[in-house]
Every structure is written in structure tokens, then in C-alpha cells.
Design an enzyme around this catalytic site. Structure first.
Site, mmCIF file in Angstrom:
data_model
loop_
_atom_site.group_PDB
_atom_site.id
_atom_site.type_symbol
_atom_site.label_atom_id
_atom_site.label_comp_id
_atom_site.label_asym_id
_atom_site.label_seq_id
_atom_site.Cartn_x
_atom_site.Cartn_y
_atom_site.Cartn_z
ATOM 1 N N SER A 53 5.661 3.173 8.266
ATOM 2 C CA SER A 53 4.707 2.144 8.668
ATOM 3 C C SER A 53 5.444 0.825 8.846
ATOM 4 O O SER A 53 6.417 0.543 8.130
ATOM 5 C CB SER A 53 3.621 1.977 7.600
ATOM 6 O OG SER A 53 2.801 0.850 7.877
ATOM 7 N N TYR A 106 0.723 0.294 -0.913
ATOM 8 C CA TYR A 106 1.026 0.989 0.346
ATOM 9 C C TYR A 106 2.359 0.496 0.904
ATOM 10 O O TYR A 106 3.203 1.288 1.328
ATOM 11 C CB TYR A 106 -0.098 0.749 1.348
ATOM 12 C CG TYR A 106 0.063 1.493 2.653
ATOM 13 C CD1 TYR A 106 -0.313 2.828 2.760
ATOM 14 C CD2 TYR A 106 0.581 0.853 3.783
ATOM 15 C CE1 TYR A 106 -0.183 3.511 3.954
ATOM 16 C CE2 TYR A 106 0.727 1.535 4.976
ATOM 17 C CZ TYR A 106 0.341 2.860 5.060
ATOM 18 O OH TYR A 106 0.483 3.546 6.245
#
Length: 288
Positions: A156, A169
Site C-alpha cells: 500500500s 495498517y
């Protein structure tokens, strides 16, 4: 328009009849990958939490490839034993695995650094350790075949620029970036290896993790767009598969990443892009 034949000539691991294993394969980017690879004639092993969604995904892929070319395996990637079982089923059903796509992930925000230890651990167990478990279970056997193979780990941009909002995250995807870089280095130094590792870095993509969205936002790419971009990048031999989207162009992403590393070089405050004393400088930097 790149043809299937051109893709498979450039990427022999994706030849018709070869086997692809995809975690997080019941929705989003994982399901889009499964459908596209099935259209290339590959045999597909779908791994995800068991239930109706995985069953439905299996049927959707089987509609493309046929029932005999799809295997859906309920798997919790946070559990090494589950992933080992996935590998046994994949190799047992279809033989050598040519593509491993470690794509399973969650985005549940456990909160501040000092909150919800168990939720932090759960997220990291899936997003980071799930990938490690996949590599441990599959890479030795993929190497042993001596055949061309690919490992694609889904990262990501939040693991690179680490914006405020979901620290757990960001931590998981930062760790995954570093792990995949090291994995690629280890593989290319493995004697006789024809197995390479790659980091898929989606942009804004409409998936099951898209918070508060019941339909695709205008700025988002679809999972199918991400997979098309991934295949084109793999054909070029890219390690970093940095996807744009309908809001962020590659030049924008490059500037954001350059600013993030500049925090260290310039000794600015952590996450200075969001610091009140540096917001104007960041805005000016982005306009250059």
C-alpha cells in the site's frame, strides 16, 4: 492493447495450465486477479475466510475456467498451519505452483498506538505475518521446481508515505514493503532460481476495504484496472508496481514519496506534510 499471448510470452509463469494461488481471493483485487488469470487458462486456488463469499467467488471463477480448474480453500492466513494446509491442497490438487499472490489484508483501525493491543496484533498477524506464512509455505517448493515463478505481495502507498489515520495498517504495510524488498534480493541471489518477488502498490481502489462506499467512488480504480496494470508492470520486470488511480497520478505520488523521505534528509518533524508549520511548504512543493 496487450494480447494474452504477449503476456504469456513475456511471463511464462502465467502460461495456460499453470497454477496461481491467491489469498484474499474472494473479493476485490484478489478476485479480479483470479478472474483475469483464469481467462489466461491458469488453474486457480482461491484462499479466503470460509463462507458464502468464498463459495460465490469460486463459482464466478469456475464460470470462466471450468469447475476442474478452481479450488477454493478456506484459509486464515494469520495461522501458519492454515497456510501450510493451503499449500498442501494446492500442490496436491494441481501440482507445481507458478504464481503466489499474497493479497489477503484487513483495514480495521484499532486506534492509537497505546490502544487495543489485541486488535493491533490481529491486523499485523493478517497483513504482515500472513504474507510471511505464504512465503514460508510456498517459496521453497516453488524454488525446487526450477521453473519460472512469481510472488506478488500486495502492499500500500500507506506503507510508504504513512499518512495519519490508521497507524496499525501503515505499520503492517511498511513492514511488508521491507520484507518484500529483502525477499526479492534473497531470491535473485539464490543459485539457479527462476522465482522473483514483486510489490503491488495499489492506488485508491474500490474493494471490500473501501470504507463507507457502497459503490465505486469516481476517484477509485476497479480491481480489474489494478490487475491490468500489474500484468503490464510484470511484463516490464518491475519490482515496485506503483498504481495510479483516477485522483492521483504517478507524478503526484512521486512528489508525496519524495517529501516523505525528505523528512529524514531535511530533519523535519515526523509526518511534516501534516504538521501545521510545514503544510504550506508541502503545498508549494506539490505545485512545482
Amino acid at each position: 492493447m496487450t494480447t494474452d499471448a504477449e503476456i504469456q510470452t513475456a511471463l511464462p509463469a502465467l502460461a495456460s495450465g499453470n497454477v496461481a494461488v491467491i489469498t484474499g481471493g474472494a473479493s476485490g483485487i484478489g478476485l479480479a486477479a483470479a478472474r483475469r488469470l483464469a481467462s489466461l487458462g491458469m488453474k486457480i486456488v482461491l484462499a479466503d475466510i470460509g463462507g458464502a463469499r468464498l463459495d460465490e467467488a469460486g463459482r464466478a471463477v469456475a464460470a470462466i475456467s471450468g469447475d476442474d480448474a478452481v479450488l477454493a480453500v478456506p484459509t486464515d492466513v494469520s495461522k501458519a498451519d492454515d497456510v501450510d494446509r493451503l499449500a498442501q491442497k494446492a500442490f496436491g490438487a494441481f501440482g507445481d505452483v507458478a504464481l503466489l499472490m499474497n493479497n489477503a489484508g484487513v483495514g480495521n483501525n484499532p486506534g492509537k498506538p497505546w490502544e487495543n493491543r489485541d486488535a493491533w496484533k490481529r491486523l499485523l498477524d493478517i497483513n504482515f505475518w500472513g504474507v510471511v506464512h505464504g512465503v514460508e509455505a510456498f517459496a521453497p517448493r516453488m524454488l525446487a521446481t526450477g521453473r519460472p515463478g512469481l510472488i506478488v505481495n500486495t502492499g500500500s502507498k500507506q506503507g510508504i508515505t504513512t499518512p495519519p489515520g490508521n497507524l496499525a495498517y501503515n505499520v503492517s504495510k511498511s513492514a511488508l514493503k521491507t520484507f518484500t524488498e529483502g525477499l526479492a534480493h534473497a531470491l535473485r541471489n539464490e543459485p539457479g532460481a527462476h522465482l522473483s518477488a514483486h510489490l503491488l502498490i495499489p492506488g485508491f481502489t474500490y474493494t471490500g476495504l473501501t470504507e463507507g462506499a457502497t459503490q465505486k467512488p469516481a476517484g477509485a480504480w476497479t480491481g480489474e484496472q489494478v490487475i491490468d496494470f500489474m500484468l503490464a508492470s510484470l511484463m516490464r520486470g518491475d519490482f515496485y508496481i506503483l498504481c495510479p488511480d483516477n485522483e492521483a497520478t504517478r507524478p503526484m505520488d512521486e512528489k508525496r514519496m519524495a517529501w516523505a523521505i525528505g523528512d529524514i534528509i531535511e530533519n523535519r518533524p515526523a509526518l511534516s506534510r501534516w504538521h501545521p508549520d510545514h503544510k504550506d511548504a508541502f503545498a508549494a512543493f506539490m505545485k512545482r
